[in-house]
Design a protein around this motif. Structure first.
Motif, PDB file in Angstrom:
ATOM      1  N   ASN A  84      66.299  27.468  92.357  1.00  0.00           N
ATOM      2  CA  ASN A  84      65.125  27.690  91.532  1.00  0.00           C
ATOM      3  C   ASN A  84      65.488  27.164  90.148  1.00  0.00           C
ATOM      4  OD1 ASN A  84      62.932  28.552  90.146  1.00  0.00           O
ATOM      5  ND2 ASN A  84      63.159  30.728  90.639  1.00  0.00           N
ATOM      6  N   GLU A  85      65.006  25.993  89.812  1.00  0.00           N
ATOM      7  CA  GLU A  85      65.400  25.291  88.588  1.00  0.00           C
ATOM      8  C   GLU A  85      64.727  25.808  87.319  1.00  0.00           C
ATOM      9  OE1 GLU A  85      67.730  22.913  88.328  1.00  0.00           O
ATOM     10  OE2 GLU A  85      68.157  22.966  90.467  1.00  0.00           O
ATOM     11  N   GLU A  86      63.735  26.669  87.466  1.00  0.00           N
ATOM     12  CA  GLU A  86      62.998  27.123  86.293  1.00  0.00           C
ATOM     13  C   GLU A  86      63.896  27.897  85.337  1.00  0.00           C
ATOM     14  OE1 GLU A  86      59.378  29.211  87.083  1.00  0.00           O
ATOM     15  OE2 GLU A  86      58.955  27.952  88.818  1.00  0.00           O
ATOM     16  N   ASN A  87      63.996  27.395  84.129  1.00  0.00           N
ATOM     17  CA  ASN A  87      64.739  28.057  83.055  1.00  0.00           C
ATOM     18  C   ASN A  87      66.165  28.418  83.436  1.00  0.00           C
ATOM     19  OD1 ASN A  87      62.404  27.939  81.450  1.00  0.00           O
ATOM     20  ND2 ASN A  87      61.655  29.858  82.321  1.00  0.00           N
ATOM     21  N   ARG A  88      66.770  27.633  84.302  1.00  0.00           N
ATOM     22  CA  ARG A  88      68.153  27.887  84.701  1.00  0.00           C
ATOM     23  C   ARG A  88      68.989  26.638  84.486  1.00  0.00           C
ATOM     24  NH1 ARG A  88      68.445  31.475  90.157  1.00  0.00           N
ATOM     25  NH2 ARG A  88      67.315  33.241  89.331  1.00  0.00           N
ATOM     26  N   ARG A  89      70.152  26.855  83.975  1.00  0.00           N
ATOM     27  CA  ARG A  89      71.144  25.796  83.864  1.00  0.00           C
ATOM     28  C   ARG A  89      72.461  26.396  84.332  1.00  0.00           C
ATOM     29  NH1 ARG A  89      72.632  23.877  78.150  1.00  0.00           N
ATOM     30  NH2 ARG A  89      74.660  24.711  78.577  1.00  0.00           N
TER      31      ARG A  89
END
Length: 167
Positions: A84-89
Motif C-alpha cells: 500500500n504505497e499511500e503515504n508510505r516510504r
C-alpha cells in the motif's frame, strides 16, 4: 588457523554516523526486500506416519499446492507482496515474498492415498500415514534345499506311475 585480536568493532562497520545512515537506508531496502521466500519447516516421524509442518505466514490457502509423485511430496506456493504505497516510504523491508517450493523425499512405506493437509493460523500441517501392510512384520519360512529335491523326485515318480512307466 590464524588467531586475530578482536577489537570489538566489525570490519565493515561505517566510520561515521552519516555513512551508517546511508548504509541503513540504501542496503536495507534495496538488497533485502525481494530475496525470495523459503518457509521454515519442521518434519517428524511418528509411530503411524510422518508430519510436516510449514510456517506460511501471510500466505493464502488458495496460493498453496501439495503434490505427491514417485515418493516425493512437494509443497509449492507464493507469498504475495501487497504494498500500500499511500503515504508510505519503506526504510526497512525484511519480510520475504515470492514463490516457493519445498520437496521432501519419503520412504516406500507411506500410503499416498491417505495423505491429508490442514491450514490454520498460517501453519500448514501435512500428515503422511504409513501403509500398515508395508510396515507389518512378517516371518518368512526358510525351505531347505533337500525338501525341494525330495518333492521333485516324488513328482517324477507320480508322473511316471500315472503314465504306466516303471522305474
Amino acid at each position: 588457523m590464524a588467531l586475530t585480536r578482536y577489537s570489538g568493532m566489525q570490519e565493515n562497520m561505517p566510520n561515521t554516523f552519516s555513512a551508517m545512515l546511508d548504509r541503513f537506508f540504501n542496503e536495507s531496502v534495496n538488497s533485502r526486500g525481494f530475496s525470495g521466500f523459503t518457509p521454515h519447516v519442521d518434519a517428524c516421524e511418528t509411530e503411524h506416519g510422518y508430519e510436516i509442518e510449514a510456517a506460511l505466514p501471510g500466505v493464502k490457502k488458495e496460493d498453496i499446492s501439495i503434490d505427491f509423485q514417485e515418493g516425493r511430496l512437494t509443497i509449492t506456493g507464493e507469498r504475495k507482496l501487497e504494498k500500500n504505497e499511500e503515504n508510505r516510504r519503506y526504510h526497512m523491508l525484511e519480510t520475504q515474498y515470492g514463490a516457493f517450493s519445498r520437496t521432501f523425499y519419503l520412504p516406500d512405506n507411506v500410503n499416498p492415498d491417505k495423505i491429508s493437509a490442514e491450514f490454520r493460523d498460517g501453519i500448514l500441517l501435512v500428515n503422511v500415514p504409513k501403509d500398515e501392510k508395508k510396515t507389518m512384520k512378517r516371518q518368512i519360512n526358510i525351505a531347505s534345499g533337500e525338501t525341494r529335491e525330495v518333492k521333485s523326485e516324488k513328482k517324477k515318480e507320480k508322473t511316471l506311475s500315472e503314465n504306466g512307466a516303471t522305474k
